[in-house]
Design a protein around this motif. Structure first.
Motif, PDB file in Angstrom:
ATOM      1  N   ASN A   1       0.824  -1.200   0.000  1.00 19.50           N
ATOM      2  CA  ASN A   1       0.000   0.000   0.000  1.00 19.50           C
ATOM      3  C   ASN A   1       0.865   1.259   0.000  1.00 19.50           C
ATOM      4  OD1 ASN A   1      -2.292  -1.511  -0.092  1.00 19.50           O
ATOM      5  ND2 ASN A   1      -3.106  -0.829   1.873  1.00 19.50           N
ATOM      6  N   PRO A   2       0.295   2.412  -0.348  1.00 19.05           N
ATOM      7  CA  PRO A   2       1.077   3.660  -0.364  1.00 19.05           C
ATOM      8  C   PRO A   2       1.836   3.924   0.932  1.00 19.05           C
ATOM      9  CG  PRO A   2      -0.996   4.008  -1.473  1.00 19.05           C
ATOM     10  CD  PRO A   2      -1.056   2.611  -0.912  1.00 19.05           C
ATOM     11  N   VAL A   3       1.204   3.654   2.074  1.00 18.14           N
ATOM     12  CA  VAL A   3       1.931   3.542   3.331  1.00 18.14           C
ATOM     13  C   VAL A   3       1.970   2.046   3.633  1.00 18.14           C
ATOM     14  CG1 VAL A   3       2.049   4.117   5.776  1.00 18.14           C
ATOM     15  CG2 VAL A   3       1.167   5.806   4.143  1.00 18.14           C
ATOM     16  N   PRO A   4       3.131   1.396   3.502  1.00 15.28           N
ATOM     17  CA  PRO A   4       3.185  -0.064   3.618  1.00 15.28           C
ATOM     18  C   PRO A   4       2.605  -0.583   4.927  1.00 15.28           C
ATOM     19  CG  PRO A   4       5.237   0.777   2.727  1.00 15.28           C
ATOM     20  CD  PRO A   4       4.439   1.976   3.160  1.00 15.28           C
ATOM     21  N   TYR A   5       1.930  -1.709   4.827  1.00 18.34           N
ATOM     22  CA  TYR A   5       1.327  -2.408   5.964  1.00 18.34           C
ATOM     23  C   TYR A   5       0.222  -1.593   6.637  1.00 18.34           C
ATOM     24  CZ  TYR A   5       5.182  -5.711   5.515  1.00 18.34           C
ATOM     25  OH  TYR A   5       6.075  -6.641   5.025  1.00 18.34           O
ATOM     26  N   MET A   6      -0.399  -0.703   5.887  1.00 19.64           N
ATOM     27  CA  MET A   6      -1.499   0.071   6.451  1.00 19.64           C
ATOM     28  C   MET A   6      -2.772  -0.127   5.639  1.00 19.64           C
ATOM     29  SD  MET A   6      -0.727   1.630   9.227  1.00 19.64           S
ATOM     30  CE  MET A   6      -2.212   2.631   9.278  1.00 19.64           C
ATOM     31  N   ASN A   7      -3.877  -0.383   6.331  1.00 20.86           N
ATOM     32  CA  ASN A   7      -5.194  -0.276   5.727  1.00 20.86           C
ATOM     33  C   ASN A   7      -5.568   1.201   5.834  1.00 20.86           C
ATOM     34  OD1 ASN A   7      -8.083  -0.210   5.327  1.00 20.86           O
ATOM     35  ND2 ASN A   7      -8.077  -2.435   5.611  1.00 20.86           N
TER      36      ASN A   7
ATOM     37  N   CYS B   1       6.009  17.423 -10.642  1.00 18.77           N
ATOM     38  CA  CYS B   1       5.205  16.308 -11.163  1.00 18.77           C
ATOM     39  C   CYS B   1       4.039  16.070 -10.209  1.00 18.77           C
ATOM     40  CB  CYS B   1       6.057  15.058 -11.320  1.00 18.77           C
ATOM     41  SG  CYS B   1       7.523  15.295 -12.353  1.00 18.77           S
ATOM     42  N   LEU B   2       2.920  16.729 -10.456  1.00 22.28           N
ATOM     43  CA  LEU B   2       1.837  16.803  -9.474  1.00 22.28           C
ATOM     44  C   LEU B   2       0.973  15.549  -9.409  1.00 22.28           C
ATOM     45  CD1 LEU B   2       0.770  20.521  -9.941  1.00 22.28           C
ATOM     46  CD2 LEU B   2       2.089  19.521  -8.069  1.00 22.28           C
ATOM     47  N   GLU B   3       1.129  14.635 -10.340  1.00 23.84           N
ATOM     48  CA  GLU B   3       0.407  13.363 -10.227  1.00 23.84           C
ATOM     49  C   GLU B   3       1.346  12.219  -9.873  1.00 23.84           C
ATOM     50  OE1 GLU B   3      -3.554  13.241 -12.870  1.00 23.84           O
ATOM     51  OE2 GLU B   3      -1.724  13.318 -14.072  1.00 23.84           O
ATOM     52  N   ALA B   4       2.585  12.535  -9.536  1.00 20.37           N
ATOM     53  CA  ALA B   4       3.572  11.493  -9.248  1.00 20.37           C
ATOM     54  C   ALA B   4       3.218  10.748  -7.969  1.00 20.37           C
ATOM     55  CB  ALA B   4       4.962  12.108  -9.126  1.00 20.37           C
ATOM     56  N   ALA B   5       3.289   9.412  -8.061  1.00 22.18           N
ATOM     57  CA  ALA B   5       3.041   8.544  -6.913  1.00 22.18           C
ATOM     58  C   ALA B   5       4.249   7.644  -6.651  1.00 22.18           C
ATOM     59  CB  ALA B   5       1.792   7.704  -7.142  1.00 22.18           C
ATOM     60  N   ASN B   6       5.439   8.098  -7.045  1.00 20.96           N
ATOM     61  CA  ASN B   6       6.665   7.312  -6.860  1.00 20.96           C
ATOM     62  C   ASN B   6       6.907   7.049  -5.381  1.00 20.96           C
ATOM     63  OD1 ASN B   6       6.667   8.953  -9.296  1.00 20.96           O
ATOM     64  ND2 ASN B   6       8.715   8.150  -9.703  1.00 20.96           N
TER      65      ASN B   6
ATOM     66  N   TYR C   1       9.367   5.070   4.236  1.00 22.50           N
ATOM     67  CA  TYR C   1       9.200   4.551   2.885  1.00 22.50           C
ATOM     68  C   TYR C   1       7.715   4.603   2.555  1.00 22.50           C
ATOM     69  CZ  TYR C   1       9.319   1.347  -1.120  1.00 22.50           C
ATOM     70  OH  TYR C   1       9.193   0.795  -2.370  1.00 22.50           O
ATOM     71  N   LEU C   2       7.355   5.372   1.522  1.00 20.13           N
ATOM     72  CA  LEU C   2       5.947   5.530   1.174  1.00 20.13           C
ATOM     73  C   LEU C   2       5.820   6.115  -0.218  1.00 20.13           C
ATOM     74  CD1 LEU C   2       4.389   8.685   2.886  1.00 20.13           C
ATOM     75  CD2 LEU C   2       6.828   8.362   2.548  1.00 20.13           C
ATOM     76  N   GLN C   3       4.593   6.056  -0.730  1.00 19.23           N
ATOM     77  CA  GLN C   3       4.311   6.713  -1.996  1.00 19.23           C
ATOM     78  C   GLN C   3       4.125   8.208  -1.777  1.00 19.23           C
ATOM     79  OE1 GLN C   3       0.984   5.147  -4.142  1.00 19.23           O
ATOM     80  NE2 GLN C   3       1.941   3.167  -4.567  1.00 19.23           N
ATOM     81  N   MET C   4       4.559   8.989  -2.758  1.00 20.34           N
ATOM     82  CA  MET C   4       4.337  10.427  -2.697  1.00 20.34           C
ATOM     83  C   MET C   4       2.859  10.747  -2.904  1.00 20.34           C
ATOM     84  SD  MET C   4       7.505  12.077  -4.791  1.00 20.34           S
ATOM     85  CE  MET C   4       9.178  12.002  -4.163  1.00 20.34           C
ATOM     86  N   TYR C   5       2.462  11.898  -2.412  1.00 15.73           N
ATOM     87  CA  TYR C   5       1.135  12.415  -2.675  1.00 15.73           C
ATOM     88  C   TYR C   5       1.302  13.691  -3.490  1.00 15.73           C
ATOM     89  CZ  TYR C   5       2.821  13.267   2.117  1.00 15.73           C
ATOM     90  OH  TYR C   5       3.617  13.450   3.233  1.00 15.73           O
TER      91      TYR C   5
ATOM     92  N   LYS D   1      15.449   9.309  -1.232  1.00 16.92           N
ATOM     93  CA  LYS D   1      15.823   8.512  -2.395  1.00 16.92           C
ATOM     94  C   LYS D   1      14.578   7.984  -3.083  1.00 16.92           C
ATOM     95  CE  LYS D   1      18.501   4.374  -3.646  1.00 16.92           C
ATOM     96  NZ  LYS D   1      19.352   3.279  -3.101  1.00 16.92           N
ATOM     97  N   SER D   2      14.550   8.080  -4.411  1.00 20.28           N
ATOM     98  CA  SER D   2      13.473   7.517  -5.215  1.00 20.28           C
ATOM     99  C   SER D   2      14.083   6.900  -6.461  1.00 20.28           C
ATOM    100  CB  SER D   2      12.459   8.597  -5.597  1.00 20.28           C
ATOM    101  OG  SER D   2      11.338   8.028  -6.246  1.00 20.28           O
ATOM    102  N   GLU D   3      13.618   5.719  -6.812  1.00 23.68           N
ATOM    103  CA  GLU D   3      14.225   4.982  -7.912  1.00 23.68           C
ATOM    104  C   GLU D   3      14.195   5.782  -9.211  1.00 23.68           C
ATOM    105  OE1 GLU D   3      13.819   0.595 -10.095  1.00 23.68           O
ATOM    106  OE2 GLU D   3      12.591   1.099  -8.353  1.00 23.68           O
ATOM    107  N   GLY D   4      15.330   5.840  -9.876  1.00 21.03           N
ATOM    108  CA  GLY D   4      15.412   6.476 -11.181  1.00 21.03           C
ATOM    109  C   GLY D   4      15.816   7.925 -11.174  1.00 21.03           C
ATOM    110  N   VAL D   5      15.939   8.526  -9.992  1.00 22.20           N
ATOM    111  CA  VAL D   5      16.377   9.931  -9.901  1.00 22.20           C
ATOM    112  C   VAL D   5      17.472  10.024  -8.847  1.00 22.20           C
ATOM    113  CG1 VAL D   5      14.166  10.882 -10.647  1.00 22.20           C
ATOM    114  CG2 VAL D   5      14.572  10.489  -8.224  1.00 22.20           C
ATOM    115  N   PRO D   6      18.346  11.037  -8.938  1.00 22.24           N
ATOM    116  CA  PRO D   6      19.443  11.155  -7.968  1.00 22.24           C
ATOM    117  C   PRO D   6      18.939  11.391  -6.546  1.00 22.24           C
ATOM    118  CG  PRO D   6      19.883  12.480  -9.924  1.00 22.24           C
ATOM    119  CD  PRO D   6      18.454  12.037 -10.020  1.00 22.24           C
TER     120      PRO D   6
END
Length: 827
Positions: free
Chosen positions: A607-613, A763-768, A792-796, A816-821
């Motif tokens: 989930n966007p916040v891992p292990y959270m409902n 990037c206003l729709e980014a969920a990385n 560790y979570l998804q961006m809003y 840190k986010s995958e694919g960018v410095p």
């Protein structure tokens, strides 16, 4: 009066509460106090209890393993339940302390009263095992009197322990298929002494249970109170004198009774009395009577107090719910015992805060999922006026053997007996999602039906006044009094516009329908300009249940739970639609949104916040999401107003494009002032979706925009104001991060990371996913299970927030986010 044990000034309120609630008035000698301080905890197991008791000098080789100091209540899994890097701990843990005992009663008893401990518990006085319990949610009591007297004869009592009594407790939440709840359940099976533990002194005879059955007719004209006692009499005294005092909600005595009784090992009916036109208990006026029982045996007195309420309820066949002769639409939610930073170990203050927030949202009903909860929760429901469905944790996995079944019987019995007197309780739940297999190599529907019938009969035998219920087990829906099917319109299946149609069809298939569990997940602080853009990909046609795999991000038809944006924007629309429809369903008993607060779960690691409902209307730390105010706008009377977008700093679109500004309010009308200019007055109409008609189409200026709404309800005026920026530049592929300090309060710093493309357009729709790490003196405030408390979570909307405690030193924080410095900031 001199209090016979020491209480620090800051503990006076807590101690007095214990004395009154658990042991009666101060004028009597019985005492009860919470054992919160001076505990040590060890994660893992010991070779024997002797390892917890043997003397060792700190720092010596014999002092290992190392224990840590804790305060009760305490949960093994206070942070690891939401640590994205590990599986949460399931295993044994030990607690130890030394008790100073001062029993004021001659030949009295010393008890340990556990309000709940997870999941298997063993109790030792020195090395002698004095009790055990299986089950993480029902209360239990252990008499340690004889073991204490035995240990006092040991020379170690005075030499090593200096007149104190060593106590050790082993808790264990190891996975066990022959124990409920199943580890397949969508919540953590926590371990630890996560509810209050009380030291209780009693005389030779005391009250074990006091059952006060308060009944009244639908018109409220004639009430009856039946009082039954169960006494704790371990040495077998024969007679006692019993006094009963009943007081009305204003404290006026309405009944007294005195009698000499012959003590029995079984329950004894003490009095039955009638009351004309008793004050009624309801969500609007939760009026409570007090029943005070005093028992005197061999010159020692013991007082026990219970609160009761008179109310009459009925589930009309294929019709609404009636309370005290009038229809009441049950406006409900759910609760798990779970909170940021403490897991299941919520303090009384936390529990009261949560229950008050529910009441302030307009809740008049709650389903306690999926287990017996703290006595404090039930007391607050009584006091605030919240009706209750409480259930045992027979949840998912199938049906085990004799040990499994006996635990379920025992937990049902304990739940009913321990919460029997609460007027808030109207339903005893017998199970949840019992059609969900997985724990055993077999799954036999007929065996489940047979056992469900047994539990149903047991519930009615123990309590003839309440209803039974289950949720989502269609092949057992004819067994219980009230049934809730699985209806998740607009989340796991279909669209939310199908809600009324599907609900009516399900209602027609049972005698008494109540819809519990509806809603959907939202990643707090995430918003969307087009939250329903996947709707054309959905399969529509009256299917709104949840099926195997629907809660995952893999396979099957398109669905909002898998393919939607998990935005607050979408969930507000879904809730808005459900609430406006519920106002036009005259046959509806009610519905309960799932859940009130985000909670941790081992089955949702991605989930966007891992292990959270993340279906809650508030985050795990009580931070309100926008959905909270949608409920308020339908369910509350006190004037309120909330502009949608408080946590949406930047909107986006084309230049000159019209955008909708929404306000959620229960006021009659509202006026929008956009960048200082009136955009007109709108009248509230609950059936004018969305936002009950309180919405305006406006053209945003690029950059800063001020939004102010003024609403009126009668002569009362309320206002709300926000600032939103508008971005017309289109973004490309994410290329870089920024990390900056956005706030500082004493030793705590708030950091925000943002994601941009190569042209510095956010990037206003980014969920990385983004991860935070720290090196230095400080500490990340993480593993909280919130949108601002996870490493560790998804961006809003292309951003994420984390807080840091500097500890008065220096640190370096990275994002840190995958694919960018990776980026860094020095603190």
């Amino acid at each position: 009066m001199k209090i016979p044990f020491k209480i620090k000034a800051v503990q006076i309120r807590q101690a007095l509460l214990c004395l009154f609630v658990l042991a009666g008035q101060m004028a009597f000698a019985q005492q009860s106090k919470r054992l919160t301080q001076n505990w040590e905890y060890l994660k893992g197991d010991l070779g024997s209890v002797w390892e917890a008791m043997r003397p060792a000098k700190p720092g010596s080789s014999e002092s290992v393993p190392l224990w840590s100091n804790v305060i009760l209540p305490h949960c093994f899994n206070e942070t690891d339940a939401v640590d994205p890097k590990v599986n949460y701990y399931e295993g044994p843990g030990w607690y130890r302390t030394n008790l100073k005992l001062e029993n004021p009663y001659n030949k009295g008893r010393i008890l340990l009263h556990f309000e709940g401990a997870g999941q298997k518990t063993e109790i030792y006085v020195y090395t002698k095992k004095v009790g055990s319990h299986v089950g993480g949610y029902d209360e239990f009591t252990v008499d340690i009197t004889d073991a204490v007297e035995e240990f006092k004869k040991d020379p170690l009592f005075k030499s090593q322990f200096k007149g104190l009594i060593p106590l050790a407790i082993r808790c264990d939440n190891t996975r066990d298929l022959e124990m409920i709840p199943s580890d397949l359940s969508d919540f953590n099976v926590y371990g630890g002494l996560y509810r209050y533990l009380n030291l209780v002194y009693t005389p030779q005879v005391s009250v074990d249970k006091l059952f006060a059955l308060a009944e009244v007719d639908a018109q409220g004209k004639q009430g009856q109170l039946k009082i039954t006692g169960r006494f704790y009499n371990p040495i077998g005294l024969n007679t006692a004198n019993v006094n009963i005092l009943v007081k009305d909600p204003q404290g006026k005595t309405v009944f007294t009774g005195k009698s000499d009784i012959t003590l029995s090992s079984s329950d004894q009916v003490l009095w039955t009395t009638k009351l004309n036109k008793p004050a009624l208990w309801s969500p609007e006026r939760p009026q409570l009577y007090s029943v005070e029982l005093t028992i005197n045996a061999q010159g020692q007195e013991y007082k026990h107090i219970e609160k009761v309420g008179f109310r009459h309820f009925e589930f009309v066949q294929k019709g609404p719910f009636m309370l005290n002769g009038k229809r009441l639409l049950l406006r409900g939610t759910h609760r798990h015992e779970d909170h940021a930073g403490v897991g299941a170990a919520m303090t009384e203050e936390m529990i009261k805060t949560e229950m008050k927030m529910m009441k302030d949202m307009g809740v008049n009903f709650i389903r306690l999922g999926h287990y017996q909860q703290s006595r404090i929760v039930l007391q607050e429901c009584d006091r605030l006026g919240i009706l209750v469905w409480e259930e045992i944790p027979w949840c998912r996995g199938g049906l085990g053997g004799d040990v499994y079944k006996q635990q379920a019987r025992r937990m049902l019995t304990n739940m009913i007996e321990q919460h029997y007197n609460h007027p808030s309780v109207i339903i005893w739940g017998l199970g949840n999602e019992n059609d969900w297999p997985g724990d055993f190599t077999y799954f036999d529907k007929e065996q489940i039906r047979t056992f469900m019938k047994e539990l149903n009969d047991l519930s009615h035998k123990l309590d003839k006044t309440r209803k039974t219920a289950i949720r989502r087990c269609d092949f057992c829906k004819d067994i219980v009094d009230v049934y809730s099917p699985s209806i998740w319109a607009g989340w796991y299946r279909g669209i939310y516009q199908e809600y009324k149609e599907v609900s009516k069809k399900e209602m027609e298939g049972v005698n008494h329908f109540l819809h519990v569990e509806w809603g959907g997940d939202s990643h707090a602080r995430r918003n969307a300009e087009e939250p329903e853009k996947i709707i054309n990909r959905l399969k529509i046609g009256g299917e709104a249940d949840e099926r195997a795999g629907d809660a995952t991000f893999y396979g099957g038809d398109a669905r909002f739970s898998k393919d939607g944006d998990w935005s607050e924007s979408y969930i507000c629309n879904l809730i808005d639609w459900h609430l406006k429809e519920q106002e036009t369903m005259p046959w509806l008993t009610g519905a309960a949104y799932w859940p009130f607060k985000d909670f941790s779960t081992p089955v949702r690691p991605e989930n966007p916040v891992p292990y959270m409902n993340q279906k809650g209307v508030v985050e795990r730390d009580f931070t309100k999401k926008e959905a909270y105010y949608v409920f308020q706008s339908y369910w509350t009377a006190e004037p309120m107003l909330r502009i949608s977008g408080h946590n949406w700093p930047v909107r986006w679109g084309d230049k000159g494009e019209q955008k909708v500004v929404k306000a959620y309010s229960n006021c009659d009308e509202a006026e929008l002032f956009f960048n200082g200019k009136s955009m007109g007055v709108k009248k509230r109409n609950s059936q004018n979706f969305p936002a009950a008609g309180l919405r305006w189409n406006v053209v945003f200026n690029e950059g800063k925009n001020t939004i102010k709404v003024v609403a009126k309800k009668g002569k009362t005026v309320v206002t709300d104001e926000i600032t939103q920026y508008y971005q017309t530049a289109k973004w490309g592929k994410p290329a870089k991060l920024t990390l900056e300090k956005i706030a500082e309060d004493k030793d705590t710093v708030t950091l925000e990371v943002k994601l941009f493309d190569a042209n510095n357009v956010q990037c206003l729709e980014a969920a990385n996913y983004v991860s935070f790490e720290l090196a230095g003196d400080g500490k990340l405030i993480d593993n909280q299970g919130t949108s601002t408390g996870s490493n560790y979570l998804q961006m809003y909307n292309g951003r994420a927030i984390i807080r840091v405690t500097k500890n008065k030193g220096k640190s370096v924080v990275s994002a840190k986010s995958e694919g960018v410095p990776t980026v860094f900031i020095n603190l």
